[in-house]
Design a protein around this motif. Structure first.
Motif, PDB file in Angstrom:
ATOM      1  N   ARG A   1       0.609  -1.205  -0.027  1.00 10.38           N
ATOM      2  CA  ARG A   1      -0.048   0.081  -0.245  1.00 10.38           C
ATOM      3  C   ARG A   1       1.040   0.731   0.113  1.00 10.38           C
ATOM      4  NH1 ARG A   1      -0.407   5.113   2.619  1.00 10.38           N
ATOM      5  NH2 ARG A   1      -2.270   5.718   2.648  1.00 10.38           N
TER       6      ARG A   1
ATOM      7  N   VAL B   1      -5.295  -0.642   4.397  1.00  9.30           N
ATOM      8  CA  VAL B   1      -5.964  -0.484   3.140  1.00  9.30           C
ATOM      9  C   VAL B   1      -7.320   0.527   2.918  1.00  9.30           C
ATOM     10  CG1 VAL B   1      -7.394  -2.010   1.842  1.00  9.30           C
ATOM     11  CG2 VAL B   1      -4.856  -3.000   2.997  1.00  9.30           C
TER      12      VAL B   1
ATOM     13  N   GLY C   1      -5.463   3.574   1.592  1.00  9.34           N
ATOM     14  CA  GLY C   1      -4.853   3.837   0.084  1.00  9.34           C
ATOM     15  C   GLY C   1      -5.890   3.519  -0.615  1.00  9.34           C
TER      16      GLY C   1
END
Length: 191
Positions: A105, A170, A173
């Protein structure tokens, strides 16, 4: 805030260089097993992490924000976090695939920011990115410390926190990619 030209030697940049310099020390300590060495490695990681807070504070307070600092500061953070994550794998304190997700990421967002910059966009860090960094740093400190202290199981605490950090990593990102590809529909700021 106005950015100074490429001034290298000022206090914020010196703190950033110090953070980068702490990485080989951290790596060396993490190659030696044992409770005391883990404690020392955790202290080195904590001190390096504190330089991240201090360099930003001094840069803003004394108007020492520079292009060099804007480049070096996030790079130092990524190097420190990546080194700690990678060194935790052979110690069996973290799953390798989770390290890949977190580092992947970071690389993807860094690449995306470079593309955005080439198109004249600045993708500023938002609260999720800052929250991700806080959870990563606290989780890594606990995982490096590893052993129980004061009836606190630092390995278990670090494991829980790194899972939370991974979820935020996550999500944030994904937010950067949504911002880049659909800026009008996103709440992230593109300056």
């Amino acid at each position: 805030m106005e950015t100074q030209p490429a001034i290298f030697w000022n206090l914020p940049n010196a703190l950033t260089v110090l953070r980068i310099g702490a990485i080989p020390v951290l790596i060396a300590l993490m190659t030696v097993p044992g409770r005391f060495v883990s404690f020392m490695a955790a202290l080195v990681f904590l001190a390096a992490g504190m330089t991240d807070l201090l360099d930003g504070f001094f840069a803003r307070r004394h108007r020492l924000v520079s292009r060099v600092g804007k480049f070096m500061d996030p790079l130092a953070d990524k190097l420190l976090v990546s080194a700690a994550l990678i060194m935790l794998i052979p110690l069996e304190r973290i799953e390798a695939w989770l390290v890949f997700v977190i580092i992947g990421r970071e690389l993807a967002v860094t690449g995306l920011r470079a593309i955005a910059a080439s198109e004249g966009m600045v993708m500023a860090a938002d609260r999720w990115g800052k929250l991700k960094t806080i959870f990563q740093m606290v989780a890594l400190f606990a995982l490096i410390l590893h052993y129980p202290y004061l009836s606190i199981d630092f390995q278990r605490l670090g494991t829980v926190l790194i899972w939370i950090a991974a979820a935020i990593t996550v999500a944030s990102g994904t937010g950067y990619f949504l911002t880049f590809f659909h800026p009008a529909q996103s709440t992230k700021s593109i300056e």
